[in-house]
Design an enzyme around this catalytic site. Sequence first.
Site, PDB file in Angstrom:
ATOM      1  N   TYR A 258       3.792   0.354  -8.873  1.00  0.00           N
ATOM      2  CA  TYR A 258       4.458   0.912  -7.694  1.00  0.00           C
ATOM      3  C   TYR A 258       4.973   2.337  -7.977  1.00  0.00           C
ATOM      4  CZ  TYR A 258       7.950   0.894  -3.879  1.00  0.00           C
ATOM      5  OH  TYR A 258       8.711   1.189  -2.787  1.00  0.00           O
TER       6      TYR A 258
ATOM      7  N   LYS B 111       3.890   5.696  -6.044  1.00  0.00           N
ATOM      8  CA  LYS B 111       4.869   6.457  -5.270  1.00  0.00           C
ATOM      9  C   LYS B 111       4.958   7.898  -5.739  1.00  0.00           C
ATOM     10  CE  LYS B 111       6.304   3.724  -2.126  1.00  0.00           C
ATOM     11  NZ  LYS B 111       5.684   3.927  -0.797  1.00  0.00           N
TER      12      LYS B 111
HETATM   13  P1  NAI Z   1       8.498  -4.109   4.410  1.00  0.00           P
HETATM   14  O1  NAI Z   1       7.793  -5.078   3.524  1.00  0.00           O
HETATM   15  O2  NAI Z   1       9.610  -4.604   5.269  1.00  0.00           O
HETATM   16  O3  NAI Z   1       7.471  -3.333   5.327  1.00  0.00           O
HETATM   17  C1  NAI Z   1       6.231  -2.891   4.872  1.00  0.00           C
HETATM   18  C2  NAI Z   1       5.231  -3.149   5.963  1.00  0.00           C
HETATM   19  O4  NAI Z   1       3.962  -2.615   5.562  1.00  0.00           O
HETATM   20  C3  NAI Z   1       5.023  -4.630   6.267  1.00  0.00           C
HETATM   21  O5  NAI Z   1       5.250  -4.881   7.645  1.00  0.00           O
HETATM   22  C4  NAI Z   1       3.599  -4.896   5.854  1.00  0.00           C
HETATM   23  O6  NAI Z   1       2.941  -5.866   6.658  1.00  0.00           O
HETATM   24  C5  NAI Z   1       2.977  -3.533   6.006  1.00  0.00           C
HETATM   25  N1  NAI Z   1       1.771  -3.395   5.191  1.00  0.00           N
HETATM   26  C6  NAI Z   1       1.612  -3.760   3.899  1.00  0.00           C
HETATM   27  N2  NAI Z   1       0.366  -3.508   3.480  1.00  0.00           N
HETATM   28  C7  NAI Z   1      -0.281  -2.966   4.522  1.00  0.00           C
HETATM   29  C8  NAI Z   1      -1.607  -2.501   4.712  1.00  0.00           C
HETATM   30  N3  NAI Z   1      -2.499  -2.547   3.711  1.00  0.00           N
HETATM   31  N4  NAI Z   1      -1.941  -1.987   5.909  1.00  0.00           N
HETATM   32  C9  NAI Z   1      -1.048  -1.931   6.925  1.00  0.00           C
HETATM   33  N5  NAI Z   1       0.207  -2.385   6.813  1.00  0.00           N
HETATM   34  C10 NAI Z   1       0.589  -2.890   5.621  1.00  0.00           C
HETATM   35  O7  NAI Z   1       9.040  -2.958   3.415  1.00  0.00           O
HETATM   36  P2  NAI Z   1       9.965  -1.683   3.683  1.00  0.00           P
HETATM   37  O8  NAI Z   1      11.114  -1.787   2.769  1.00  0.00           O
HETATM   38  O9  NAI Z   1      10.191  -1.458   5.104  1.00  0.00           O
HETATM   39  O10 NAI Z   1       9.027  -0.544   3.075  1.00  0.00           O
HETATM   40  C11 NAI Z   1       8.501   0.535   3.815  1.00  0.00           C
HETATM   41  C12 NAI Z   1       8.109   1.633   2.855  1.00  0.00           C
HETATM   42  O11 NAI Z   1       9.257   2.143   2.197  1.00  0.00           O
HETATM   43  C13 NAI Z   1       7.152   1.187   1.750  1.00  0.00           C
HETATM   44  O12 NAI Z   1       6.212   2.213   1.495  1.00  0.00           O
HETATM   45  C14 NAI Z   1       8.054   1.010   0.572  1.00  0.00           C
HETATM   46  O13 NAI Z   1       7.370   1.122  -0.644  1.00  0.00           O
HETATM   47  C15 NAI Z   1       9.042   2.133   0.799  1.00  0.00           C
HETATM   48  N6  NAI Z   1      10.290   1.995   0.092  1.00  0.00           N
HETATM   49  C16 NAI Z   1      11.213   1.055   0.492  1.00  0.00           C
HETATM   50  C17 NAI Z   1      12.412   0.953  -0.177  1.00  0.00           C
HETATM   51  C18 NAI Z   1      13.479   0.021   0.263  1.00  0.00           C
HETATM   52  O14 NAI Z   1      14.588   0.088  -0.301  1.00  0.00           O
HETATM   53  N7  NAI Z   1      13.247  -0.845   1.236  1.00  0.00           N
HETATM   54  C19 NAI Z   1      12.709   1.786  -1.354  1.00  0.00           C
HETATM   55  C20 NAI Z   1      11.707   2.765  -1.646  1.00  0.00           C
HETATM   56  C21 NAI Z   1      10.540   2.848  -0.940  1.00  0.00           C
END
Ligand code: NAI
Length: 304
Positions: A165, A169
């Site tokens: 990851y 990133k």
């Molecule tokens: P989440 O798991 O709630 O949302 C991620 C969404 O991306 C999910 O709805 C999932 O179905 C969708 N997804 C996954 N693979 C996919 C694909 N191949 N094609 C289309 N959709 C896909 O996670 P969250 O926390 O909302 O994360 C959003 C972004 O923020 C991610 O890139 C994550 O790495 C990043 N992030 C989040 C942090 C946090 O504290 N929540 C910290 C640092 C980065």
Amino acid sequence: MSVRFDGQVAIVTGAGNGLGKSHALALAARGAKVVVNDLGGARDGSGASSEAAQEVVREIEANGGEAIAHGANVAKYDEVQDMVQQAMDKWGRVDILINNAGILRDKTFAKMELADFQLVMDVHVMGSVNCTKAVWEIMRAQNYGRIVMTTSSSGMYGNFGQSNYGAAKMAVLGFMNTLVLEGAKYDIRVNALSPTAGTRMTEDLMPPEILEMLTPEAVTAGALTLCHKDAPNRFILCAGAGGYASTRLFETAGTFIPADEQSPEAVIENWDKICDQGAQAELASGAGQTEKFLTMAMAHTETA
Ligand code: NAI
């Protein structure tokens, strides 16, 4: 100043849950027409369902906004192309792309299967590349585009169990740096968001009272500043729990060691000068570093 997106079309990937959902709702509330993309799989990327994205579309429509759902897997270019084509057929342009979709496959590097490394790279890195590629010509042709990458403190600073990851990133920041240079002529601005939020990605990492403080909305406020008309360019905005900060990459002025003295011993002897942060600077491109070193070498030749 009021931040509005009237008449603009935005694609938010991974917008069925968490941060992407919050970004999509906020963009729509401020006038954008939104493609709500989500594969609808589990946190580790397994499975698929169109329900999450459709639910967000229903919520946007109930609030008087316009949106379409698309279940493209961002790691598959043909599916991404189909999504962008649907946006073009319906609304004729794409102004904003927020590369947000992401998964986790955490394990220490010693225990990690290469397949888990590859999948995380495919979704975060190739997902961002595929979506950007599919809108790039559209943005160039219309002389306007705003793209947001989603990076992470895990990439910029490291996090135990997240070598895959973290690598992914950090890669999107490298991707951003060159897009900034190639997109400038067409008013395409590319920025990165480093969030901390209570979502299903982090729900088992922190106690509920802490997760409640880490609202997606606090991050979304930052995301929207990175993709509006007067957005910055090449900016890394960190956001979480109402805190906002910027991460930047600086290089020290460095020092010069003449050809007849270049050796590891000389580099070690000069360590303090190499690391001296007194005159450090942010470089506008990779060429800036080569220019700096050549300037030192030429100055040495002139004085020799
Ligand atoms: P989440 O798991 O709630 O949302 C991620 C969404 O991306 C999910 O709805 C999932 O179905 C969708 N997804 C996954 N693979 C996919 C694909 N191949 N094609 C289309 N959709 C896909 O996670 P969250 O926390 O909302 O994360 C959003 C972004 O923020 C991610 O890139 C994550 O790495 C990043 N992030 C989040 C942090 C946090 O504290 N929540 C910290 C640092 C980065």
